[in-house]
Design an enzyme around this catalytic site. Structure first.
Site: not given
Ligand code: BEZ
Length: 214
Positions: A50, A127
């Site tokens: 993110c 997402r």
């Molecule tokens: C992230 O790295 O943004 C992420 C990865 C897995 C679940 C939620 C966020």
């Protein structure tokens, strides 16, 4: 505001909402007035994928402004978490998330926009990307899972493709990039077909013809 889960579809009117964001309270329909909007969700603040994604959006600030497009992010974190994350990213990398990020702690907006997909996660938004035109119509939707970051070049490409298609009443072929030829709508009469045969269009077959925009 308790909402049942709904799934917006391409062509639907973007459902309106009021939200608490990192730039203050806003009403979506006001934010959308006169410009394109990209509404996107991320699973959680202070997570690596993110952070790369929101940094990518922030770094394309000039591109989106030049193309009459506003950004608005969302996750189900609190406004305090958002502010702390914005601050941390700015301190560590110098990148400032200037666009509003919605604090959707009651998940009302996530449910309205089908961002909660329980098979992927019960507690975080997937997402999602919604490209919404200045008339408030949903024009393009992308959904990515939690562990795969989006492709900023594809988001920019599809935004420009939609805008170019609207302006020029044409369609875009596979892998279209700005500057490439576009597809001319197929003829609807025999007369139009004959006209096309005598034209300078690049014609693969009567229904598949391309032209340059310049
Ligand atoms: C992230 O790295 O943004 C992420 C990865 C897995 C679940 C939620 C966020």
């Amino acid at each position: 505001m308790e909402q049942l889960t709904s799934m917006p579809r391409i062509g639907d009117k973007a459902l309106d909402f009021e939200a608490v964001t990192t730039t203050g309270k806003l009403k979506f329909s006001d934010y959308n007035k006169g410009s394109w909007v990209i509404l996107f969700s991320h699973p959680a603040d202070f997570t690596p994928v993110c952070t790369t994604e929101l940094s990518g959006f922030a770094q394309e600030k000039d591109f989106f402004a030049k193309n009459n497009t506003k950004l608005i992010g969302l996750s189900i974190d609190s406004i305090h978490s958002h502010i702390a994350w914005v601050n941390a990213v700015q301190e560590k990398t110098g990148v400032l998330f200037e666009f509003p990020i919605i604090a959707d702690i009651d998940m009302a907006i996530s449910k309205l926009y089908g961002m909660l997909q329980p098979g992927e996660s019960e507690t975080a938004a997937v997402r999602a990307v919604f490209i919404i035109d200045p008339e408030g119509k949903v024009r393009l939707i992308m959904y990515y899972p939690l562990n795969i970051g989006r492709n900023m070049e594809e988001i920019k490409r599809t935004l420009l493709a939609l805008q170019t298609s609207d302006t020029n009443k044409c369609a875009m072929p596979l892998n279209w990039q700005p500057g490439d030829k576009v597809i001319v709508p197929a003829p609807k009469t025999v007369e139009a077909l004959l006209e096309r045969k005598n034209s300078k269009l690049e014609m693969v077959d009567w229904y598949l013809a391309k032209r340059s925009l310049n």
